[in-house]
Every structure is written in C-alpha cells, then in structure tokens.
Design a protein around this motif. Structure first.
Motif, PDB file in Angstrom:
ATOM      1  N   ASN A 103       0.784  -1.241   0.000  1.00  0.00           N
ATOM      2  CA  ASN A 103       0.000   0.000   0.000  1.00  0.00           C
ATOM      3  C   ASN A 103       0.810   1.282   0.000  1.00  0.00           C
ATOM      4  O   ASN A 103       0.268   2.340  -0.245  1.00  0.00           O
ATOM      5  CB  ASN A 103      -0.926   0.025   1.216  1.00  0.00           C
ATOM      6  N   ALA A 104       2.075   1.198   0.344  1.00  0.00           N
ATOM      7  CA  ALA A 104       2.877   2.420   0.439  1.00  0.00           C
ATOM      8  C   ALA A 104       4.347   2.046   0.361  1.00  0.00           C
ATOM      9  O   ALA A 104       4.700   0.854   0.268  1.00  0.00           O
ATOM     10  CB  ALA A 104       2.572   3.147   1.741  1.00  0.00           C
ATOM     11  N   GLY A 105       5.200   3.058   0.412  1.00  0.00           N
ATOM     12  CA  GLY A 105       6.621   2.835   0.191  1.00  0.00           C
ATOM     13  C   GLY A 105       7.319   2.122   1.338  1.00  0.00           C
ATOM     14  O   GLY A 105       8.091   1.186   1.134  1.00  0.00           O
ATOM     15  N   GLY A 106       7.051   2.580   2.558  1.00  0.00           N
ATOM     16  CA  GLY A 106       7.691   1.949   3.709  1.00  0.00           C
ATOM     17  C   GLY A 106       7.322   0.482   3.792  1.00  0.00           C
ATOM     18  O   GLY A 106       8.176  -0.383   4.059  1.00  0.00           O
ATOM     19  N   GLU A 107       6.062   0.210   3.522  1.00  0.00           N
ATOM     20  CA  GLU A 107       5.580  -1.173   3.568  1.00  0.00           C
ATOM     21  C   GLU A 107       6.212  -2.005   2.437  1.00  0.00           C
ATOM     22  O   GLU A 107       6.531  -3.185   2.641  1.00  0.00           O
ATOM     23  CB  GLU A 107       4.056  -1.162   3.452  1.00  0.00           C
ATOM     24  N   SER A 137      20.400   8.114   3.105  1.00  0.00           N
ATOM     25  CA  SER A 137      19.261   7.476   2.436  1.00  0.00           C
ATOM     26  C   SER A 137      17.976   7.718   3.225  1.00  0.00           C
ATOM     27  O   SER A 137      18.011   8.166   4.369  1.00  0.00           O
ATOM     28  CB  SER A 137      19.510   5.968   2.331  1.00  0.00           C
ATOM     29  N   PHE A 138      16.856   7.411   2.590  1.00  0.00           N
ATOM     30  CA  PHE A 138      15.564   7.388   3.279  1.00  0.00           C
ATOM     31  C   PHE A 138      14.749   6.203   2.768  1.00  0.00           C
ATOM     32  O   PHE A 138      14.559   6.052   1.569  1.00  0.00           O
ATOM     33  CB  PHE A 138      14.768   8.684   3.046  1.00  0.00           C
ATOM     34  N   HIS A 139      14.284   5.365   3.692  1.00  0.00           N
ATOM     35  CA  HIS A 139      13.558   4.168   3.267  1.00  0.00           C
ATOM     36  C   HIS A 139      12.196   3.999   3.919  1.00  0.00           C
ATOM     37  O   HIS A 139      11.514   3.012   3.665  1.00  0.00           O
ATOM     38  CB  HIS A 139      14.422   2.925   3.511  1.00  0.00           C
ATOM     39  N   GLY A 140      11.788   4.923   4.792  1.00  0.00           N
ATOM     40  CA  GLY A 140      10.436   4.828   5.346  1.00  0.00           C
ATOM     41  C   GLY A 140      10.393   5.096   6.839  1.00  0.00           C
ATOM     42  O   GLY A 140      11.409   5.397   7.466  1.00  0.00           O
ATOM     43  N   ILE A 189      19.716   0.443  -1.925  1.00  0.00           N
ATOM     44  CA  ILE A 189      20.065   1.821  -2.311  1.00  0.00           C
ATOM     45  C   ILE A 189      18.921   2.519  -3.052  1.00  0.00           C
ATOM     46  O   ILE A 189      18.105   1.866  -3.693  1.00  0.00           O
ATOM     47  CB  ILE A 189      21.337   1.869  -3.200  1.00  0.00           C
ATOM     48  N   GLU A 190      18.903   3.839  -2.941  1.00  0.00           N
ATOM     49  CA  GLU A 190      18.126   4.674  -3.857  1.00  0.00           C
ATOM     50  C   GLU A 190      19.124   5.134  -4.933  1.00  0.00           C
ATOM     51  O   GLU A 190      20.249   5.487  -4.587  1.00  0.00           O
ATOM     52  CB  GLU A 190      17.626   5.948  -3.181  1.00  0.00           C
ATOM     53  N   LEU A 191      18.718   5.187  -6.178  1.00  0.00           N
ATOM     54  CA  LEU A 191      19.647   5.608  -7.231  1.00  0.00           C
ATOM     55  C   LEU A 191      19.805   7.128  -7.237  1.00  0.00           C
ATOM     56  O   LEU A 191      20.856   7.655  -7.595  1.00  0.00           O
ATOM     57  CB  LEU A 191      19.189   5.087  -8.581  1.00  0.00           C
ATOM     58  N   ILE A 222      16.821  -2.182  -4.862  1.00  0.00           N
ATOM     59  CA  ILE A 222      16.733  -0.783  -5.275  1.00  0.00           C
ATOM     60  C   ILE A 222      15.408  -0.199  -4.786  1.00  0.00           C
ATOM     61  O   ILE A 222      14.332  -0.684  -5.156  1.00  0.00           O
ATOM     62  CB  ILE A 222      16.824  -0.641  -6.823  1.00  0.00           C
ATOM     63  N   ASP A 223      15.508   0.846  -3.979  1.00  0.00           N
ATOM     64  CA  ASP A 223      14.320   1.559  -3.495  1.00  0.00           C
ATOM     65  C   ASP A 223      13.951   2.615  -4.535  1.00  0.00           C
ATOM     66  O   ASP A 223      14.575   3.669  -4.608  1.00  0.00           O
ATOM     67  CB  ASP A 223      14.624   2.194  -2.134  1.00  0.00           C
ATOM     68  N   GLU A 224      12.929   2.287  -5.341  1.00  0.00           N
ATOM     69  CA  GLU A 224      12.473   3.231  -6.374  1.00  0.00           C
ATOM     70  C   GLU A 224      11.136   3.857  -5.987  1.00  0.00           C
ATOM     71  O   GLU A 224      10.338   4.221  -6.854  1.00  0.00           O
ATOM     72  CB  GLU A 224      12.370   2.515  -7.727  1.00  0.00           C
ATOM     73  N   VAL A 225      10.901   3.970  -4.694  1.00  0.00           N
ATOM     74  CA  VAL A 225       9.637   4.552  -4.230  1.00  0.00           C
ATOM     75  C   VAL A 225       9.465   5.975  -4.775  1.00  0.00           C
ATOM     76  O   VAL A 225       8.374   6.375  -5.176  1.00  0.00           O
ATOM     77  CB  VAL A 225       9.550   4.518  -2.694  1.00  0.00           C
ATOM     78  N   GLN A 226      10.554   6.735  -4.834  1.00  0.00           N
ATOM     79  CA  GLN A 226      10.472   8.102  -5.353  1.00  0.00           C
ATOM     80  C   GLN A 226      10.916   8.204  -6.815  1.00  0.00           C
ATOM     81  O   GLN A 226      10.354   8.966  -7.598  1.00  0.00           O
ATOM     82  CB  GLN A 226      11.321   9.041  -4.479  1.00  0.00           C
ATOM     83  N   THR A 227      11.925   7.413  -7.197  1.00  0.00           N
ATOM     84  CA  THR A 227      12.490   7.528  -8.549  1.00  0.00           C
ATOM     85  C   THR A 227      11.681   6.767  -9.600  1.00  0.00           C
ATOM     86  O   THR A 227      11.856   7.003 -10.799  1.00  0.00           O
ATOM     87  CB  THR A 227      13.928   6.986  -8.577  1.00  0.00           C
ATOM     88  N   ALA A 251       6.218   2.835  -5.128  1.00  0.00           N
ATOM     89  CA  ALA A 251       4.983   3.276  -4.443  1.00  0.00           C
ATOM     90  C   ALA A 251       4.591   4.628  -5.044  1.00  0.00           C
ATOM     91  O   ALA A 251       4.172   4.674  -6.202  1.00  0.00           O
ATOM     92  CB  ALA A 251       5.154   3.366  -2.934  1.00  0.00           C
ATOM     93  N   LYS A 252       4.749   5.672  -4.263  1.00  0.00           N
ATOM     94  CA  LYS A 252       4.363   7.044  -4.620  1.00  0.00           C
ATOM     95  C   LYS A 252       3.571   7.218  -5.934  1.00  0.00           C
ATOM     96  O   LYS A 252       2.363   7.266  -5.903  1.00  0.00           O
ATOM     97  CB  LYS A 252       5.592   7.939  -4.606  1.00  0.00           C
ATOM     98  N   GLY A 253       4.222   7.290  -7.082  1.00  0.00           N
ATOM     99  CA  GLY A 253       3.526   7.669  -8.314  1.00  0.00           C
ATOM    100  C   GLY A 253       2.730   6.572  -8.997  1.00  0.00           C
ATOM    101  O   GLY A 253       2.017   6.849  -9.971  1.00  0.00           O
TER     102      GLY A 253
HETATM  103  C1  LIG Z   1       8.644   8.309   0.387  1.00  0.00           C
HETATM  104  C2  LIG Z   1       9.685   7.276   0.410  1.00  0.00           C
HETATM  105  C3  LIG Z   1       9.546   6.107   1.197  1.00  0.00           C
HETATM  106  C4  LIG Z   1       8.372   5.918   2.146  1.00  0.00           C
HETATM  107  O1  LIG Z   1       7.168   5.779   1.467  1.00  0.00           O
HETATM  108  P1  LIG Z   1       5.762   5.875   2.265  1.00  0.00           P
HETATM  109  O2  LIG Z   1       4.746   5.682   1.186  1.00  0.00           O
HETATM  110  O3  LIG Z   1       5.716   7.216   2.906  1.00  0.00           O
HETATM  111  O4  LIG Z   1       5.756   4.778   3.255  1.00  0.00           O
HETATM  112  C5  LIG Z   1      10.518   5.150   1.103  1.00  0.00           C
HETATM  113  N1  LIG Z   1      11.582   5.297   0.283  1.00  0.00           N
HETATM  114  C6  LIG Z   1      11.753   6.391  -0.478  1.00  0.00           C
HETATM  115  C7  LIG Z   1      12.939   6.486  -1.376  1.00  0.00           C
HETATM  116  C8  LIG Z   1      10.812   7.416  -0.439  1.00  0.00           C
HETATM  117  O5  LIG Z   1      10.990   8.520  -1.176  1.00  0.00           O
END
Ligand SMILES: *Cc1c(COP(=O)(O)O)cnc(C)c1O
Length: 391
Positions: A103-107, A137-140, A189-191, A222-227, A251-253
């Motif tokens: 449902n979301a990026g952290g998850e 980095s940021f992963h949730g 990693i995030e790219l 690879i954490d592509e939640v934002q990219t 996730a996000k988009g």
């Molecule tokens: C926003 C973000 C998350 C967290 O996503 P949520 O939907 O807020 O849980 C994780 N990783 C990256 C790279 C993000 O930009």
C-alpha cells in the motif's frame, strides 16, 4: 469550509505530526491546485511525487470510477483482473519476473527486506541477515525502515530499532567493500537519494555495487519509491543505470494518487516469498490497480521522453537566471534538487508557497521539484516565474 475553518479543525483534532505550509487545498486541474477561496497554486510537488499524471485526468478518473462501480476491494483469497494485468504490465516493461503489491513505500521496503533475509536464510541459514544501506538514504517510517534509513536524526525515541543494518557513505566503493562481510545478505540503495537532498549516485559506482553483489550472492535491492514510475525519464531509474537489480520497490507515483506500493523480483528471487510468509489486506486493491494501469498507459515512451525534456528545460531556465543563491542543480527528469547558497531552502519554499508555487525541500541544503509528469510548458513557465522572484 473555508481555509481558516479547516485549519482550526486540524489543530483541535489531528495529531500535530506534520509541519504543514499555511495552505488548504480543495481541488485541482492539470498541474494547478486551488484553495477553498479559489487561490491558484502551480504544483511542483505532486503530493510528494504521487500525482504523477496531474489532477482531473479524465481517463484516470473514468478508469477508477468504472472499477468502483464493479468492485472496490477483494481479499487476496480471490483472483481478479486489475492487479493481475498491472503485474503483467510491470514485468513486461521492466524485465523483472513477478510482483507483490502493498500500500505504500515503507511497507514495500519492509517486504523487500523480508524477501532478502528469507532468500539468505533459505540458502545459507541464520547469521547472514545484515543489510547495508547508504548514509543520507531514506527508506520509510516503520521501525525497520527507519533502521535502514542512513540518517541519524531518524534513529531516536523509538528504541529498540530493528537490528542488522549498517550504513556506508554513498559513491564510495572502498567503504562498501570493507563492510561486505560474511553476515551481509543485501545492499539497499536509492539511485537518486530523494529525501536526503536529491543526490544522484554515480553510474560507475552503481555498476560496481551491482558487480560486487553478484559476485557474493548478496542481493541488490533498489528503493524506487520516489524515482520509479517515470519520475526520472524512464519507467524505473535502474533502467538508465545498466544494472539488473534483484528486487525493486515502488509506491508514490504508481497509482496516480491512490495508495499503492509493491516490490518486483527477478527470476532468482521470484519464489522466495511463499504462502504464509507475506501478506497485506489491501494489497493490489482493484481501484488502485485500475488507476495504476491508466498511469502506465499514459506513461508511454513519448511521455517518458517528455519528462527528460521538461527536466532539461527547468535546469536550463534556472541556470539562465544566474542567481547567486543557486548552487548545484541535481537529479534526473522531473526529480530536481536545487542546492541553495547563503539562503534557507525552507524560507524560499515558504515564500514560493505564499505566492502560488507549491515546492518542496530535501536534505539540509536543497529545494526539490517533483511536478506532475504531465505538467505543461505553460504551467512550468508560470511556476518558474514565481520561483525566480523568490530565489
Ligand atoms: C517516500 C519514500 C519512502 C516511504 O514511502 P511511504 O509511502 O511514505 O511509506 C521510502 N523510500 C523512499 C525512497 C521514499 O521517497
């Protein structure tokens, strides 16, 4: 309700966890948002990279409406077409083998971490569960993804955090080699580090990380939640780095504004998560999946090429102003960071927001832009004019 009434209700009834701008929004059109009083805002934020195809997108609204009329949710005890078709689109366009929806990026990242640890447990047994992630980095925001996040400000209050994470400096292959000990099962990693300041990794570094991981059977996550989802000008950013990740989170988009996330695994990792090991009630929600299918439909090669062009247009325009407060222009496609010299990004962002441009900050030194991928040049021009006045 007017803006003042909305803010008062929030102050009285909502946990004050967010540093909100002094703005209330009622509706949107294209890349513009409007307050209840009708004040117009150009949106360079997309709800933090979420509203990938803008507001009032007719085909997207039709797609989710039609699905809502059919069925809004099904448990994962049953099959249905929207999530299955979406998974098929994602694998077809990425070369990955299969997908798990959350449902979301952290998850999504939690799932990626679970998969990596189970892969290693199945093959090597206990004591090979450490995951290396990068400084900045940021992963949730879950306890585990906070532990994965390589920023000390996030490692407070909520002790004990999940064990088994190490952080190494980005773009430093020697540092990574030194930490790749026998207990490591994955590198995550995030790219382009988004929250950390829109800091892109060097392509040579990313390739070297991929080679090191492959040689040691350490998974590359690879954490592509934002990219992901077209943000950097390709459907996923990894497709521009010449690497084949083991697992990719998104996730996000993905669903154009509806909650959805997930992970994609390659062949090697496609059978690690078996019945009983991972699940989520809302995962693969039919309305979110219908929205996501329309997002992917609109993000064809021509639209992705436009993302790259618009990003270049923004960078060139900002450079042409020769503003002394502007340092580096970082990022790819429509994920752009603008480092500030002798100016506070927060103050600049607040001034822009007051004057009709929703813009974000990232890390300690940068302004960040994540406009809807479908933003028009006219909307871009209007937003950039406001930015120019406040730099
Ligand atoms: C926003 C973000 C998350 C967290 O996503 P949520 O939907 O807020 O849980 C994780 N990783 C990256 C790279 C993000 O930009």
């Amino acid at each position: 309700m007017n803006s003042t009434e909305i803010k008062a209700l929030d102050a009285q009834n909502v946990m004050q966890t967010y540093g909100r701008f002094d703005v209330a929004i009622e509706r949107g059109e294209g890349a513009k948002l409007y307050s209840p009083e009708g004040k117009e805002y150009i949106d360079f934020s997309s709800g933090l990279g979420v509203n990938s195809i803008g507001y009032g997108n007719k085909k997207w609204v039709d797609a989710i409406t039609a699905q809502a009329m059919k069925v809004q949710h099904l448990s994962n005890l049953y099959y249905s077409e929207p999530y299955a078709r979406l998974a098929s689109e994602l694998t077809k366009r990425t070369g990955m083998k299969n997908v798990f929806f959350s449902n979301a990026g952290g998850e999504a990242n939690e799932g990626m971490i679970k998969l990596a640890r189970k892969y290693s447990f199945d093959k090597y047994g206990k004591n090979r569960s450490t995951i290396i992630s990068l400084v900045q980095s940021f992963h949730g925001r879950t306890i585990t993804t906070l532990a994965a996040t390589g920023q000390d400000v996030f490692h407070n209050y909520f002790f004990p955090f999940t064990e088994g994470f190490k952080h190494v400096a980005a773009n430093d292959i020697t540092a990574l080699k030194a930490e790749l000990t026998m207990d490591v099962c994955a590198v995550m990693i995030e790219l382009i580090q988004g929250e950390g300041g829109v800091i892109p990794l060097c392509p040579d570094y990313v390739k070297a990380v991929a080679e090191l991981c492959a040689a040691k059977d350490v998974l590359l996550l690879i954490d592509e939640v934002q990219t992901g989802i077209g943000r950097t000008g390709s459907l996923f950013a990894f497709q521009q780095f010449g690497i084949s990740p083991d697992v990719v989170s998104f996730a996000k988009g993905i669903a154009g504004g509806l909650p959805m996330g997930g992970i994609m695994a390659n062949e090697k990792c496609s059978t690690v998560l078996v019945p009983g090991t991972h699940a989520t009630t809302f995962g693969g929600n039919p309305i979110s999946a219908a929205g996501a299918l329309e997002v992917l439909n609109q993000l064809d090669d021509a639209a992705l090429a436009e993302v790259t062009k618009k990003g270049a247009y923004i960078a060139e325009t900002i450079k042409s102003w020769n503003k002394p407060t502007v340092g580096e222009i970082r990022g790819k496609g429509l994920m752009i960071g603008l480092s500030m010299k002798n100016a506070s990004p927060k103050d600049v962002a607040s001034a822009c927001v007051q004057n009709g441009l929703l813009i974000l900050t990232a890390g300690s030194d940068a302004l960040r832009m994540l406009p809807p991928l479908t933003i028009t040049y006219e909307e871009l021009g209007k937003g950039l004019e406001i930015l120019k006045e406040h730099l």
